[in-house]
Design a protein around this motif. Structure first.
Motif, short mmCIF file in Angstrom:
data_model
loop_
_atom_site.label_atom_id
_atom_site.label_comp_id
_atom_site.label_asym_id
_atom_site.label_seq_id
_atom_site.Cartn_x
_atom_site.Cartn_y
_atom_site.Cartn_z
N LYS A 271 0.82 -1.22 0.00
CA LYS A 271 0.00 0.00 0.00
C LYS A 271 0.85 1.26 0.00
O LYS A 271 0.54 2.24 -0.71
CB LYS A 271 -0.91 -0.02 1.23
CG LYS A 271 -1.85 1.17 1.34
CD LYS A 271 -2.73 1.03 2.58
CE LYS A 271 -3.66 2.22 2.75
NZ LYS A 271 -4.51 2.08 3.98
N HIS A 272 1.93 1.26 0.77
CA HIS A 272 2.68 2.49 0.98
C HIS A 272 4.10 2.48 0.39
O HIS A 272 4.71 3.54 0.27
CB HIS A 272 2.79 2.78 2.49
CG HIS A 272 1.47 2.87 3.19
ND1 HIS A 272 0.54 3.86 2.90
CD2 HIS A 272 0.92 2.10 4.17
CE1 HIS A 272 -0.52 3.69 3.68
NE2 HIS A 272 -0.31 2.64 4.45
N GLY A 273 4.63 1.32 0.07
CA GLY A 273 6.01 1.24 -0.41
C GLY A 273 6.12 1.54 -1.89
O GLY A 273 5.34 1.03 -2.71
N HIS A 274 7.10 2.33 -2.25
CA HIS A 274 7.29 2.68 -3.66
C HIS A 274 7.79 1.48 -4.46
O HIS A 274 8.80 0.86 -4.12
CB HIS A 274 8.31 3.82 -3.78
CG HIS A 274 8.63 4.20 -5.19
ND1 HIS A 274 7.72 4.84 -6.01
CD2 HIS A 274 9.76 4.00 -5.94
CE1 HIS A 274 8.28 5.04 -7.19
NE2 HIS A 274 9.51 4.53 -7.17
N GLY A 275 7.06 1.12 -5.51
CA GLY A 275 7.50 0.08 -6.43
C GLY A 275 7.29 -1.34 -5.95
O GLY A 275 7.72 -2.28 -6.63
N ASN A 276 6.62 -1.54 -4.82
CA ASN A 276 6.41 -2.90 -4.33
C ASN A 276 5.24 -3.57 -5.05
O ASN A 276 4.20 -2.94 -5.28
CB ASN A 276 6.14 -2.89 -2.83
CG ASN A 276 7.38 -2.63 -2.02
OD1 ASN A 276 8.49 -2.95 -2.44
ND2 ASN A 276 7.22 -2.04 -0.83
N ARG A 277 5.42 -4.84 -5.37
CA ARG A 277 4.35 -5.65 -5.97
C ARG A 277 4.27 -6.96 -5.21
O ARG A 277 5.26 -7.47 -4.70
CB ARG A 277 4.65 -5.93 -7.45
CG ARG A 277 4.70 -4.67 -8.30
CD ARG A 277 5.05 -5.03 -9.75
NE ARG A 277 4.05 -5.91 -10.33
CZ ARG A 277 4.15 -6.43 -11.56
NH1 ARG A 277 5.22 -6.18 -12.31
NH2 ARG A 277 3.21 -7.22 -12.04
N ASP A 278 3.06 -7.51 -5.13
CA ASP A 278 2.86 -8.78 -4.44
C ASP A 278 3.55 -9.89 -5.23
O ASP A 278 3.19 -10.15 -6.38
CB ASP A 278 1.37 -9.08 -4.30
CG ASP A 278 1.08 -10.03 -3.15
OD1 ASP A 278 1.96 -10.86 -2.85
OD2 ASP A 278 -0.02 -9.95 -2.57
N PRO A 279 4.54 -10.55 -4.66
CA PRO A 279 5.27 -11.57 -5.42
C PRO A 279 4.45 -12.81 -5.77
O PRO A 279 4.78 -13.53 -6.71
CB PRO A 279 6.44 -11.94 -4.48
CG PRO A 279 6.58 -10.78 -3.56
CD PRO A 279 5.18 -10.31 -3.35
N LEU A 280 3.41 -13.10 -4.97
CA LEU A 280 2.62 -14.29 -5.19
C LEU A 280 1.20 -13.93 -5.62
O LEU A 280 0.70 -12.85 -5.32
CB LEU A 280 2.57 -15.13 -3.91
CG LEU A 280 3.94 -15.62 -3.39
CD1 LEU A 280 3.78 -16.38 -2.08
CD2 LEU A 280 4.65 -16.47 -4.42
N ALA A 281 0.55 -14.87 -6.31
CA ALA A 281 -0.77 -14.59 -6.88
C ALA A 281 -1.84 -14.42 -5.81
O ALA A 281 -2.74 -13.61 -5.93
CB ALA A 281 -1.16 -15.72 -7.84
N GLY A 282 -1.74 -15.18 -4.75
CA GLY A 282 -2.75 -15.11 -3.69
C GLY A 282 -2.15 -14.64 -2.38
O GLY A 282 -0.93 -14.58 -2.22
N ALA A 283 -3.04 -14.30 -1.43
CA ALA A 283 -2.59 -13.86 -0.11
C ALA A 283 -2.36 -15.06 0.80
O ALA A 283 -3.07 -16.07 0.70
CB ALA A 283 -3.63 -12.93 0.51
N HIS A 284 -1.38 -14.93 1.67
CA HIS A 284 -1.05 -15.99 2.62
C HIS A 284 -0.85 -15.37 4.00
O HIS A 284 -0.44 -14.22 4.12
CB HIS A 284 0.21 -16.73 2.18
CG HIS A 284 0.09 -17.34 0.82
ND1 HIS A 284 -0.43 -18.60 0.60
CD2 HIS A 284 0.37 -16.82 -0.41
CE1 HIS A 284 -0.44 -18.85 -0.69
NE2 HIS A 284 0.04 -17.79 -1.33
N PRO A 285 -1.14 -16.12 5.06
CA PRO A 285 -1.02 -15.54 6.41
C PRO A 285 0.40 -15.08 6.74
O PRO A 285 0.58 -14.07 7.42
CB PRO A 285 -1.45 -16.69 7.32
CG PRO A 285 -2.27 -17.59 6.46
CD PRO A 285 -1.68 -17.49 5.10
#
Length: 474
Positions: A271-285
């Motif tokens: 949400k707040h980090g510049h240039g960050n993308r979720d590395p995995l397709a789904g969310a994990h705990p």
């Protein structure tokens, strides 16, 4: 503390101190001083009338000699990236900035050492080692601005500690200016030196309270020929610890990084980090960022793929991806290193830099999270850190929409709850940030009384006038 110590020096002393470094390097301008008077999290605001910027060990020695004779307090400072207030002058003390001591004196690839001055920025030391085909493994989120002197004074840990050890374990020799201005020359490259007490380690982790480190010989390692980095989703810290033990036993290489992150802190990074993308397709705990290195140039990726496939079959891992190239590897680590900064937009955050035995990490996180949520309903524990060496940054973000000042006012109360659980598991309330001012009162409550008495005796012996970083650690 010596009752005659001058926290803020008398005006007539200022020209004498300034003359040692020259007017150009005796800083009095309030705007120039301002960035040196506040620490990164904004917890502390300092005050001083003068910052000295010596350019040599000899000038540092002359400053301390005069300070000791006149009982004038000195606060050493490097890159000002410390997180416990150890580098801040609270009562008008002089700042002794070591940033001009920025020379790399020698890189000795044959001896696997690098000799650097205290003001060398960590990244510069890393780059100099790499240019010689070697690795200096100390790695921190602030490595572009923190300095070697500060790293050693706080006994920094970082992401490479799992395989290579913390700062203390990377030091072969030191040059230290004592409180009375004497210089101790121990810049040796020796692996074996059994000539009495090993004095170098007294000053590493002492936060400038026993002497000022002006240079050090640091240990280097061969550059790995292959490095693979995986971003892994899993269900729990318990699964992460089991995965670590399995990786260390089975992968044909060295596990050089193993970073644990709860989903909540990853969401803040996205949400707040510049240039960050979720590395995995789904969310994990939970997530683990794992890095494996090898001196063999071939086969490491295949070994890691096979290992992760087996871990998925064993239900230790829910999903994983291996960095396809250097840019993706850097992106994974960029997300990890952004975790401290991305908490700020979420409001107040109460921090804990703690360590427990690796096997106790899951139980500690569960118990501490429950205790904090019970104490402050709606608070958001966002633990992350170097699970491979038991170091967890157990940070607690304020409830959504809460008043930040009211939340931060409970800092000591929350610390007490978490520290009690840390001690239950035979852990430490300070894993890698030091004591400084922030944890000074807590130290008295948790340190073995005999050890604490010996620390005070050392302080009195090495700094009888109490001029070095007063009010910090002890």
């Amino acid at each position: 503390m010596n009752e005659h110590l001058r926290r803020a020096p008398a005006p007539d002393l200022l020209p004498r101190f300034a003359a040692i470094v020259g007017d150009k390097y005796a800083v009095t301008d309030p705007q120039t001083l301002a960035p040196h008077l506040i620490e990164g999290r904004g917890l502390y605001q300092g005050v001083t009338s003068l910052m000295l910027r010596p350019g040599s060990t000899e000038e540092v020695a002359a400053i301390l000699k005069l300070a000791n004779e006149t009982k004038t307090a000195i606060v050493p400072q490097g890159g000002n990236t410390g997180l416990v207030g150890g580098q801040i002058p609270f009562d008008g003390e002089l700042i002794l900035s070591l940033t001009r001591l920025d020379k790399i004196r020698e890189v000795d690839a044959s001896s696997n050492t690098i000799t650097v001055e205290a003001g060398v920025v960590l990244q510069k030391a890393q780059d100099a080692a790499a240019a010689a085909g070697r690795l200096f493994p100390l790695s921190l989120g602030s490595e572009g601005s923190c300095t070697i002197g500060g790293n050693l004074s706080t006994n920094a840990g970082g992401t490479g500690a799992l395989a290579y050890g913390i700062a203390r374990e990377l030091v072969a020799g030191v040059e230290v200016v004592l409180a009375d201005g004497r210089v101790m020359h121990l810049l040796r490259k020796l692996k074996k030196d059994n000539t009495g007490y090993d004095l170098r380690h007294i000053f590493v982790g002492a936060e400038g309270t026993l002497g000022i480190i002006t240079a050090a010989v640091l240990k280097l390692f061969p550059q790995p020929r292959a490095v693979e980095t995986a971003f892994i989703g899993l269900k729990s810290p318990d699964a992460a610890v089991k995965l670590l033990n399995l990786a260390q036993a089975r992968i044909g290489g060295t596990v050089t990084g193993f970073e644990l992150m709860v989903r909540g802190i990853v969401e803040m990074a996205l949400k707040h980090g510049h240039g960050n993308r979720d590395p995995l397709a789904g969310a994990h705990p939970w997530y683990v960022l794992m890095e494996v290195s090898s001196q063999q140039s071939e086969g490491l990726r295949d070994a890691l793929e096979t290992f992760l496939g087996d871990a998925i079959e064993q239900d230790l891992v829910e999903d994983a991806t291996i960095a396809a190239n250097l840019d993706q590897r850097k992106a994974f680590w960029h997300l990890r290193h952004s975790l401290t900064e991305v908490q700020k937009p979420e409001g107040g955050s109460i921090k804990h830099d703690v360590s427990v035995p690796v096997a106790a990490v899951p139980a500690f996180i569960a118990e501490a999270s429950a205790a904090v949520e019970a104490l402050i309903p709606g608070s958001r524990p966002v633990p992350f850190g170097h699970v491979g060496d038991g170091n967890i940054h157990f940070n607690v973000s304020q409830p959504v929409g809460a008043d930040s000042k009211a939340f931060l006012a409970r800092w000591t109360e929350v610390n007490a709850v978490v520290d009690k659980i840390v001690l239950k598991y035979q852990g430490s309330i300070s894993a890698e940030h030091g004591i400084g001012k922030l944890k000074r009162e807590s130290l008295v409550k948790v340190k073995d009384p005999v050890a604490l008495a010996l620390m005070r005796d050392l302080k009195k012996m090495l700094d009888p006038n109490g001029i070095l970083n007063p009010g910090k650690v002890l």
